[in-house]
Design a protein around this motif. Sequence first.
Motif, mmCIF file in Angstrom:
data_model
loop_
_atom_site.group_PDB
_atom_site.id
_atom_site.type_symbol
_atom_site.label_atom_id
_atom_site.label_comp_id
_atom_site.label_asym_id
_atom_site.label_seq_id
_atom_site.Cartn_x
_atom_site.Cartn_y
_atom_site.Cartn_z
ATOM 1 N N ASP A 159 0.428 26.211 -57.552
ATOM 2 C CA ASP A 159 -0.546 27.253 -57.236
ATOM 3 C C ASP A 159 -1.718 26.639 -56.470
ATOM 4 O O ASP A 159 -2.553 25.928 -57.040
ATOM 5 C CB ASP A 159 -1.027 27.904 -58.533
ATOM 6 C CG ASP A 159 -1.932 29.102 -58.282
ATOM 7 O OD1 ASP A 159 -2.413 29.267 -57.146
ATOM 8 O OD2 ASP A 159 -2.169 29.863 -59.237
ATOM 9 N N ARG A 160 -1.786 26.943 -55.175
ATOM 10 C CA ARG A 160 -2.837 26.416 -54.301
ATOM 11 C C ARG A 160 -3.837 27.499 -53.898
ATOM 12 O O ARG A 160 -4.569 27.343 -52.924
ATOM 13 C CB ARG A 160 -2.192 25.837 -53.030
ATOM 14 C CG ARG A 160 -1.019 24.908 -53.289
ATOM 15 C CD ARG A 160 -0.420 24.395 -51.986
ATOM 16 N NE ARG A 160 0.817 23.688 -52.241
ATOM 17 C CZ ARG A 160 0.890 22.412 -52.651
ATOM 18 N NH1 ARG A 160 -0.217 21.732 -52.848
ATOM 19 N NH2 ARG A 160 2.056 21.838 -52.864
ATOM 20 N N SER A 161 -3.886 28.587 -54.648
ATOM 21 C CA SER A 161 -4.628 29.767 -54.209
ATOM 22 C C SER A 161 -6.142 29.599 -54.260
ATOM 23 O O SER A 161 -6.862 30.462 -53.753
ATOM 24 C CB SER A 161 -4.214 30.973 -55.054
ATOM 25 O OG SER A 161 -4.446 30.750 -56.442
ATOM 26 N N ALA A 164 -7.887 28.647 -49.184
ATOM 27 C CA ALA A 164 -7.047 29.323 -48.206
ATOM 28 C C ALA A 164 -6.013 28.329 -47.675
ATOM 29 O O ALA A 164 -6.236 27.115 -47.654
ATOM 30 C CB ALA A 164 -7.896 29.861 -47.068
ATOM 31 N N GLN A 165 -4.875 28.852 -47.246
ATOM 32 C CA GLN A 165 -3.818 27.982 -46.752
ATOM 33 C C GLN A 165 -4.285 27.241 -45.503
ATOM 34 O O GLN A 165 -4.792 27.847 -44.553
ATOM 35 C CB GLN A 165 -2.557 28.782 -46.442
ATOM 36 C CG GLN A 165 -1.376 27.915 -46.022
ATOM 37 C CD GLN A 165 -0.105 28.724 -45.849
ATOM 38 O OE1 GLN A 165 -0.115 29.939 -46.013
ATOM 39 N NE2 GLN A 165 0.983 28.055 -45.518
ATOM 40 N N ASP A 167 -3.024 24.316 -42.635
ATOM 41 C CA ASP A 167 -1.838 23.651 -42.094
ATOM 42 C C ASP A 167 -1.768 22.229 -42.639
ATOM 43 O O ASP A 167 -2.681 21.424 -42.391
ATOM 44 C CB ASP A 167 -1.906 23.633 -40.567
ATOM 45 C CG ASP A 167 -0.613 23.124 -39.929
ATOM 46 O OD1 ASP A 167 0.228 22.559 -40.659
ATOM 47 O OD2 ASP A 167 -0.455 23.284 -38.706
ATOM 48 N N PRO A 168 -0.718 21.888 -43.411
ATOM 49 C CA PRO A 168 -0.671 20.562 -44.029
ATOM 50 C C PRO A 168 -0.332 19.438 -43.064
ATOM 51 O O PRO A 168 -0.447 18.263 -43.420
ATOM 52 C CB PRO A 168 0.430 20.706 -45.085
ATOM 53 C CG PRO A 168 1.350 21.737 -44.514
ATOM 54 C CD PRO A 168 0.455 22.704 -43.769
ATOM 55 N N ASP A 186 -6.340 20.407 -49.643
ATOM 56 C CA ASP A 186 -5.484 21.364 -50.338
ATOM 57 C C ASP A 186 -6.027 21.554 -51.750
ATOM 58 O O ASP A 186 -6.532 20.601 -52.357
ATOM 59 C CB ASP A 186 -4.047 20.834 -50.394
ATOM 60 C CG ASP A 186 -3.037 21.902 -50.784
ATOM 61 O OD1 ASP A 186 -3.070 22.323 -51.954
ATOM 62 O OD2 ASP A 186 -2.235 22.309 -49.938
ATOM 63 N N GLN A 273 4.191 19.029 -46.906
ATOM 64 C CA GLN A 273 4.452 20.261 -47.649
ATOM 65 C C GLN A 273 5.492 20.054 -48.744
ATOM 66 O O GLN A 273 5.622 20.900 -49.638
ATOM 67 C CB GLN A 273 4.898 21.376 -46.691
ATOM 68 C CG GLN A 273 6.256 21.154 -46.051
ATOM 69 C CD GLN A 273 6.216 20.282 -44.808
ATOM 70 O OE1 GLN A 273 5.213 19.615 -44.539
ATOM 71 N NE2 GLN A 273 7.296 20.291 -44.050
ATOM 72 N N GLU A 297 6.224 27.513 -54.182
ATOM 73 C CA GLU A 297 4.881 27.452 -53.624
ATOM 74 C C GLU A 297 4.286 28.854 -53.694
ATOM 75 O O GLU A 297 4.442 29.666 -52.784
ATOM 76 C CB GLU A 297 4.944 26.962 -52.178
ATOM 77 C CG GLU A 297 5.446 25.539 -52.016
ATOM 78 C CD GLU A 297 4.326 24.520 -52.256
ATOM 79 O OE1 GLU A 297 3.148 24.936 -52.345
ATOM 80 O OE2 GLU A 297 4.639 23.323 -52.331
ATOM 81 N N THR A 349 -12.503 28.665 -47.742
ATOM 82 C CA THR A 349 -11.978 28.491 -46.388
ATOM 83 C C THR A 349 -12.761 27.409 -45.650
ATOM 84 O O THR A 349 -13.923 27.151 -45.971
ATOM 85 C CB THR A 349 -12.092 29.796 -45.594
ATOM 86 O OG1 THR A 349 -13.485 30.106 -45.391
ATOM 87 C CG2 THR A 349 -11.416 30.948 -46.324
#
Length: 500
Positions: A159-161, A164-165, A167-168, A186, A273, A297, A349
């Motif tokens: 759970d990475r919530s 915000a996502q 780019d890894p 992350d 990822q 994920e 973010t």
Amino acid sequence: MPPALPRRRWLAGCLGGPLLAVRPLPAWAQAAAAPSSPLPAGVRAALAQARLPESALAVWVAPAEGGAPSLAWGEHQARNPASLFKLVSTAQALDQLGPAFTWTTRCLGQGRLKGDVFDGWIGLRGSGDPTLVLERLWLLLRRLRQRGLRTLRGPFYLDRSAFAQIDPRADGFDGEASRPYNVRPDALMLNQRSVLLSFVPDAERGVAEVLADAPLAGWQVDRQVPLLNRTPCEDWRAGLKARLDLPERLSFAGGYPAACGERQWPVAYAAPQRFDARLIAGLWAELGGRHEGEFKEAPLPDGPHQVLAEVESPPLGQVVRDINKFSNNVMAEQLALTVALQADGPPATPAGARAGLERWLRAQLGAGGAEGVVVDNGSGLSRDTRLSAAQLGRLLQGLWHRPWQPEFLASLPASGLDGTVRRWDLPPGLARLKTGSLRDVAAVAGYVQSPTGWRVVVAQLQHEGTVPTRPVLEAVTRWALGPAGERAATPPDGGQAAAR
């Protein structure tokens, strides 16, 4: 002390600033210095030795408690501070979160334990912890084994919530995807997505053993490379001819010089990822566990759940030491996002972190004092960030009077003793300095202890090409130190050996 300590030096040290291109100074800043330059003779000599114009340098030296500068040169030119910007992000965090702040990473689940089989879902919820390295993750998983879990028969959520996502992929800045300083932040940052390779020569067998510290499931590493007995220890990493871009295998087509002895090489994993799932699976297997489900994920499922295990980070006052002493980029960006998370809620973010940093910095510099400031991210790994020497100097003056000043001062590398200034030619311990470097940029800022009390010193160099810039920054710092710095610059024989 948490078990993370043995890894702090390599994980942080390897993530310092790279050699990268930045935009050149405008034409007006490249003009030759005026004949009445106020720069001290030692600084002018160091610039001449490096074949740099005086206009390449900006300097600001003043009492730490406040007051006008005793030396100022080019101090209002907004330049790229490189990793000096970590002074801003760590100070903001200490100010807004406090030195006792900690991160907590929880392992949650819902299901039934029958014997040693857990039938249900399980997962890790990331909080942005920048210190969740191999040892601390091992302790978290070991707690599950201590509670009787051995076989996991359901999905394992990552759970990475909280963030915000992002780019890894780590090659967006300079194309050096295998360099740990390029790892992206992350919310669930395990072992900074890097692996430490150790090369141990075995003269009798004629090989060097290759040891990888992180047991990534499904990742094969060549266990040995030929030992080269007649090769000097120079660019030994290039001589290994490593394939670092393959997610399934790390191979070597070259050899390792025996003259190097035992060395270590931190590298970022080729498929970031997939790193976390492979690390958890590998550690769980080493602990005697089995996972019969899949990694997902996604945020944890809604509904009732229980806390199966948790791990808490060291306090922020300790974490900022890792960031500043070893110029750790990903930890600095994790920190800036954490401040945004605490202020605005999830998901944090990059834009929110950037806005928070800029608001805080402008508040410290006051109305009209932030002209020309450009904020990009919390690490200084940027071509666009801009701060002047005077702005950095005034910021450091203000920080001197904060209640968390002891933690901030202790986070800065001590001259001649540790961090990025361990090998600098300065009196041991009399200067606390943060360094910054990109290609065409070299900088230093911090505090020095002179006979008249503590002083703030800031020096920024912007130049073209590869030149020896450290002697220039050392010369500025020695001048700020006063007599102690002058003595450090003079060889015991008065310089006769150098003349010979």
